[in-house]
Write a protein that holds these residues in place. Structure first.
Motif, mmCIF file in Angstrom:
data_model
loop_
_atom_site.group_PDB
_atom_site.id
_atom_site.type_symbol
_atom_site.label_atom_id
_atom_site.label_comp_id
_atom_site.label_asym_id
_atom_site.label_seq_id
_atom_site.Cartn_x
_atom_site.Cartn_y
_atom_site.Cartn_z
ATOM 1 N N THR A 1 -30.852 -8.289 -47.495
ATOM 2 C CA THR A 1 -29.595 -8.219 -46.920
ATOM 3 C C THR A 1 -28.809 -7.330 -47.610
ATOM 4 O OG1 THR A 1 -29.969 -10.536 -45.845
ATOM 5 C CG2 THR A 1 -27.806 -9.659 -45.946
ATOM 6 N N MET A 2 -28.421 -7.853 -48.768
ATOM 7 C CA MET A 2 -27.352 -6.957 -49.518
ATOM 8 C C MET A 2 -27.904 -5.445 -49.754
ATOM 9 S SD MET A 2 -25.173 -8.989 -49.572
ATOM 10 C CE MET A 2 -23.891 -7.730 -50.116
ATOM 11 N N GLN A 3 -29.198 -5.198 -49.742
ATOM 12 C CA GLN A 3 -29.593 -4.010 -50.018
ATOM 13 C C GLN A 3 -29.148 -2.839 -48.890
ATOM 14 O OE1 GLN A 3 -30.592 -2.661 -53.079
ATOM 15 N NE2 GLN A 3 -30.207 -0.498 -52.107
ATOM 16 N N ALA A 4 -29.464 -3.523 -47.832
ATOM 17 C CA ALA A 4 -29.029 -2.784 -46.409
ATOM 18 C C ALA A 4 -27.675 -2.352 -46.354
ATOM 19 C CB ALA A 4 -29.442 -3.794 -45.353
ATOM 20 N N GLN A 5 -26.751 -3.250 -46.857
ATOM 21 C CA GLN A 5 -25.653 -3.071 -47.011
ATOM 22 C C GLN A 5 -25.112 -2.000 -47.796
ATOM 23 O OE1 GLN A 5 -23.137 -4.080 -44.543
ATOM 24 N NE2 GLN A 5 -25.044 -4.817 -43.574
ATOM 25 N N HIS B 1 -20.417 -8.554 -53.765
ATOM 26 C CA HIS B 1 -22.122 -9.189 -54.189
ATOM 27 C C HIS B 1 -21.707 -9.895 -55.550
ATOM 28 C CE1 HIS B 1 -26.013 -10.363 -54.385
ATOM 29 N NE2 HIS B 1 -26.431 -9.728 -55.419
ATOM 30 N N ALA B 2 -21.125 -9.041 -56.574
ATOM 31 C CA ALA B 2 -20.889 -9.679 -57.936
ATOM 32 C C ALA B 2 -19.931 -10.740 -57.808
ATOM 33 C CB ALA B 2 -20.068 -8.560 -58.610
ATOM 34 N N GLU B 3 -18.940 -10.893 -56.881
ATOM 35 C CA GLU B 3 -17.898 -11.986 -56.729
ATOM 36 C C GLU B 3 -18.519 -13.017 -56.399
ATOM 37 O OE1 GLU B 3 -15.033 -10.366 -53.973
ATOM 38 O OE2 GLU B 3 -13.898 -9.291 -55.435
ATOM 39 N N VAL B 4 -19.765 -12.860 -55.320
ATOM 40 C CA VAL B 4 -20.492 -14.143 -54.827
ATOM 41 C C VAL B 4 -21.413 -14.545 -55.904
ATOM 42 C CG1 VAL B 4 -22.398 -14.945 -53.375
ATOM 43 C CG2 VAL B 4 -20.617 -13.223 -52.347
ATOM 44 N N SER B 5 -22.032 -13.796 -56.793
ATOM 45 C CA SER B 5 -22.625 -14.231 -57.977
ATOM 46 C C SER B 5 -21.880 -14.937 -58.875
ATOM 47 C CB SER B 5 -23.463 -12.939 -58.564
ATOM 48 O OG SER B 5 -24.310 -12.256 -57.787
ATOM 49 N N GLU C 1 -24.861 -14.965 -48.533
ATOM 50 C CA GLU C 1 -24.667 -13.736 -49.152
ATOM 51 C C GLU C 1 -23.543 -13.133 -49.251
ATOM 52 O OE1 GLU C 1 -26.951 -13.022 -51.565
ATOM 53 O OE2 GLU C 1 -28.270 -14.764 -51.030
ATOM 54 N N PHE C 2 -22.961 -13.244 -48.154
ATOM 55 C CA PHE C 2 -21.586 -12.499 -47.997
ATOM 56 C C PHE C 2 -20.243 -13.358 -48.102
ATOM 57 C CE2 PHE C 2 -24.057 -9.574 -45.448
ATOM 58 C CZ PHE C 2 -23.389 -8.352 -45.686
ATOM 59 N N GLY C 3 -20.857 -14.363 -48.602
ATOM 60 C CA GLY C 3 -19.698 -15.624 -49.281
ATOM 61 C C GLY C 3 -18.711 -15.808 -48.128
ATOM 62 N N ILE C 4 -18.952 -16.153 -46.760
ATOM 63 C CA ILE C 4 -18.346 -16.303 -45.677
ATOM 64 C C ILE C 4 -18.499 -17.592 -44.992
ATOM 65 C CG2 ILE C 4 -17.687 -13.828 -45.105
ATOM 66 C CD1 ILE C 4 -19.614 -14.052 -42.796
#
Length: 857
Positions: A512-516, A608-612, A822-825
């Motif tokens: 998912t994140m790699q596609a973005q 992504h780093a913020e979600v991690s 994954e998007f933190g929403i």
């Protein structure tokens, strides 16, 4: 008449010469309908004016400005026109034709572009009309202003959205005797809201029709029953104002007297006459439902325009029943069905639901050495359709002759331990087996394969995809169970804290994140080139891929797009193979790419780093809440969930993996049937069952066609479109209280607080973008709340600019739950009817902790 003027009743008036409105008026005149007299000014006149004054290059330069600057561009183009005069020859022909209408009569000067009043493109209200124009000078000025109105902000934006090139358009003008109407309005020969063909809807008010068309007044509304030839409903509008001639070459807005406001603006006589003329106009235009403008003056009814109703819904279905196929059967919209948001095509229904999934379940049971088949537990198919929508049965029972000892032995042999090996089975057996089959069938030479081989390939790939799901869904389901176990533990062990399972499962590397990140790389390449950036900003998403291929600097971006499609192009918007894959319908990816080019602050790596970091912070916080014993239990639940969680999306990623090949086979076979005269278009194949396809193959072998199958496919296609307008319940029978296994909750139709499944934490308030299908992806407003029926992996492109997610269908198992985390929403899924309750632009609050959505507007 001369080179520039054409008679209104002239024959062979082509769209390219007199525009959409002009062509329609000529057709109506020749049909004997009461149309005010007048004449056409051809598109060639506009083109000559533009060429003589060297305007085209400057017009296109202005019209090509970046999105958001349409108003400035339009004003600049209007100034180009306003400072110029027509040639003496053109002016003489126009004023000469005008003189033949009478002694300085009042006329209506109406724009008529060569791309308007079409079934698929109305351009309604995009260009200008000038009423009550009197005298030569006023007429010439109005014609020039009509030409300039080809470049209104509305028209520029509309063409960009519809993918119409600016250099392809030209403007004709219609000049007609002005009908200073006492009453006027519009009529639709079918109900434009519901698609009901047995109803006609008319709006009427006093004065000129501009007040009704522009929405300046609340008109009277009349609903005609065409079957009974009568007005069945009348709603008297307020009609506070009306537009009338000012007697001096213009119009004014005037108050309607209080005594007239409560009266019907149309008499029974005029209502009957209007209905009769409307039906005649529809019949003249081949029975296509019409949008008609009309006016009444001195007891005479005139028709001012008749054009096809654009985007008319299909005829609504009547007397629908949502009932199980037999008493005691319980149906739910859940699991694999969540990937089938729309009514199914007949071929997919047969090959996937009726055959594929059933075979897949039996194959899975056989591999586990189960002592029974799935039919022994259901007396029929587990998956079936009601009104075209897919459902899953939940009324399983013990097989006939059930032996508890045999089942106990079966359980002892396998399932109790299998959950630890499921990922290995999926990675080493189930997925490789599916890929191997696709590779094997990819070797088939489609051009030289027999019709039967192509149909066999469609069957086999469909069956194998269903079998892949039935095996691999065990990984999917176990991921859900371990996720729910973690969630349940957190609620029990730390009831006073807002810990959720999603806090501890997000922020890991994923497709998912790699596609973005891959789309982000494309956007960075585009932003590095000023001309490329400008082109992307001003090009509508439907035209963007073509524009990138043509642009001198677009090669590097195209390479990245092709590479992206090699990885993600097989992904589905809907599992029904009648729908195009992501590679076939690139508009959603272009929407995401354009949004990322325009949002220079967007950085998926940083996000992504913020979600991690939020995940790590949650781990630090829970250590301060749980004692050692509880912490050990937490680690155990977390280990189980993390073991399966990443593979949940991987399983779904390959769902429909064979569809690109299957659709090539279907296209090849369908085209053969088009060539022989059996199909109207290759996609007709999806709207027939294999029994009929086999008949078509046999007929083609004997050089015969079966045109009746063309009609059958058209009927099934139309039925499917009509079914898209209905909203399937989450459970059948429809229960007062939601079934605990359902993925849709029951919400009152009038409550402003709706309950769903809390799948991603957080609270937020904002404006919604209601997106029902991939065709509407370009309507997604950045930084809005995405409201949709459900999501599949191919919907992921919309998430980068969504601040929350709300869906009709889905629970903690759904694709949207993982992506939202994954998007933190925040995300609340499975509200049942939220897409029906909301319209784009409304404001709502989303509580992803409690699973609540509140409608604020």
């Amino acid at each position: 008449m001369g080179d520039y003027i054409l008679a209104l009743d002239g024959k062979n008036t082509l769209l390219e010469v007199v525009g959409g409105k002009g062509r329609s008026l000529s057709e109506m005149t020749m049909a004997g309908l009461p149309v005010p007299g007048g004449f056409h000014i051809s598109t060639a006149t506009y083109r000559e004016f533009v060429a003589d004054n060297n305007l085209q290059a400057r017009i296109l330069e202005e019209a090509g400005k970046a999105s958001g600057q349409e108003q400035v561009a339009s004003q600049n183009i209007a100034r180009l026109f306003s400072g110029l005069d027509m040639s003496p020859a053109v002016a003489a022909e126009i004023t000469g034709a005008y003189g033949k209408l009478g002694d300085n009569p009042a006329v209506a000067v109406r724009s008529s572009a060569n791309a308007e009043d079409l079934p698929e493109l109305s351009f309604a209200g995009q260009q200008e009309t000038y009423l009550n124009v009197i005298g030569n000078d006023a007429l010439l000025a109005a014609v020039r202003d009509c030409w300039a109105s080809l470049w209104t902000p509305r028209a520029i934006t509309y063409r960009q959205q519809m993918g119409i090139e600016h250099d392809e358009v030209a403007m004709a003008v219609v000049v007609q005797i002005m009908v200073a109407s006492e009453v006027s309005g519009i009529l639709f020969t079918a109900n434009p809201a519901t698609g009901e063909r047995s109803e006609m809807i008319a709006n009427a008010s006093f004065g000129l029709g501009e007040a009704v068309v522009s929405g300046q007044v609340t008109p009277d509304t009349y609903v005609f029953d065409r079957n009974e030839n009568r007005v069945k409903e009348t709603v008297i509008g307020a009609k506070e104002q009306m537009i009338v001639s000012d007697g001096d070459g213009g119009t004014i807005l005037q108050e309607v007297s209080a005594s007239k406001r409560g009266l019907s603006s149309l008499s029974a006589k005029h209502l009957a006459e209007l209905a009769d003329l409307a039906i005649k106009s529809e019949q003249h235009f081949g029975g296509v439902p019409q949008d008609i403008e009309w006016a009444v003056k001195d007891d005479t009814l005139y028709l001012l325009q008749s054009r096809p109703i654009t985007n008319l819904p299909p005829q609504p279905l009547k007397d629908l029943k949502w009932e199980p196929p037999a008493p005691g059967v319980l149906l739910l919209r859940r699991q694999i069905v969540e990937n089938m948001p729309d009514p199914l095509s007949p071929l997919f229904d047969e090959l996937y639901l009726e055959i594929g999934l059933q075979n897949g379940m039996n194959r899975s049971l056989a591999r586990m050495e189960a002592p029974h088949r799935i039919e022994d537990m259901t007396n029929g198919n587990v998956h079936l359709t009601v009104n075209g929508y897919a459902y899953q049965r939940r009324d399983f029972k013990a097989p006939q002759g059930f032996d508890p000892k045999a089942m106990a032995a079966f359980n002892e042999r396998g399932p109790r331990e299998w959950w630890t090996k499921l990922v290995d089975f999926w990675r080493d057996d189930w997925l490789p087996g599916y890929k191997a089959l696709i590779d094997e069938w990819s070797k088939l030479d489609l051009a030289n394969a027999s019709d039967t081989q192509l149909l066999d390939g469609i069957r086999v790939i469909s069956n194998e995809d269903a079998a892949y799901w039935e095996e691999s869904s065990k990984v999917f389901a176990t991921a859900k169970v371990t996720d729910e176990q973690l969630q349940g533990f957190l609620k029990a062990a730390a009831p006073d804290h807002n810990f959720t399972s999603g806090m501890f499962l997000s922020g890991f590397p994923s497709r998912t994140m790699q596609a973005q990140l891959d789309i982000w790389e494309m956007s960075k390449v585009i932003r590095s080139d000023e001309s490329l950036t400008d082109m992307v900003n001003r090009t509508a998403a439907p035209k963007l891929l073509t524009a990138l291929r043509k642009h001198p600097a677009g090669g590097a971006v195209i390479e990245l797009i092709d590479k992206y499609n090699e990885t993600y192009g097989h992904q589905i918007y809907s599992l029904d193979f009648a729908e195009p894959t992501a590679a076939e319908d690139p508009i959603p990816i272009m929407v995401a790419l354009k949004a990322q080019v325009q949002d220079t602050n967007y950085d998926p790596a940083k996000h992504h780093a913020e979600v991690s970091e939020k995940r790590k912070q949650a781990v630090r916080e829970i250590r301060n809440v749980l004692d050692d014993n509880a912490m050990a239990q937490f680690r155990w639940h977390l280990w189980k969930a993390r073991n399966f969680y990443p593979h949940r999306e991987e399983v779904v990623f390959w769902l429909g993996g064979g569809w690109p090949l299957l659709r090539k086979m279907a296209r090849a076979l369908g085209q053969r049937m088009v060539d022989v005269g059996t199909f109207n278009e290759p996609d007709d194949l999806y709207f027939l069952r294999t029994e009929n396809i086999e008949k078509a193959i046999a007929a083609r072998a004997n050089n015969r066609s079966l045109p009746e199958l063309m009609q059958l496919a058209a009927e099934q296609r139309e039925l499917r479109e009509a079914r898209k307008r209905i909203h399937p319940p989450g459970a059948i029978p429809i229960e007062r209280h939601a079934n605990p296994a359902a993925t849709q909750k029951l919400n009152a139709p009038d409550s402003n607080v709706m309950s769903g499944f809390a799948v991603s934490p957080g609270k937020i308030t904002g404006e919604v973008s209601v997106i029902l299908t991939p065709a509407e992806f370009d309507k997604m407003k950045p930084n809005s709340i995405l409201v949709c029926p459900m999501t599949t992996p191919a919907w992921t492109q919309l998430f980068s600019h969504a601040i929350a997610l709300v869906t009709d269908i889905g629970s903690i198992l759904a694709h949207g739950s993982i992506v939202a985390r994954e998007f933190g929403i925040p995300a609340v899924l499975g509200l049942g009817n939220v897409t029906q309750r909301l319209k784009s632009g409304q404001r709502i609050s989303v509580d992803g902790d409690a699973g609540l959505v509140e409608i604020l507007d």
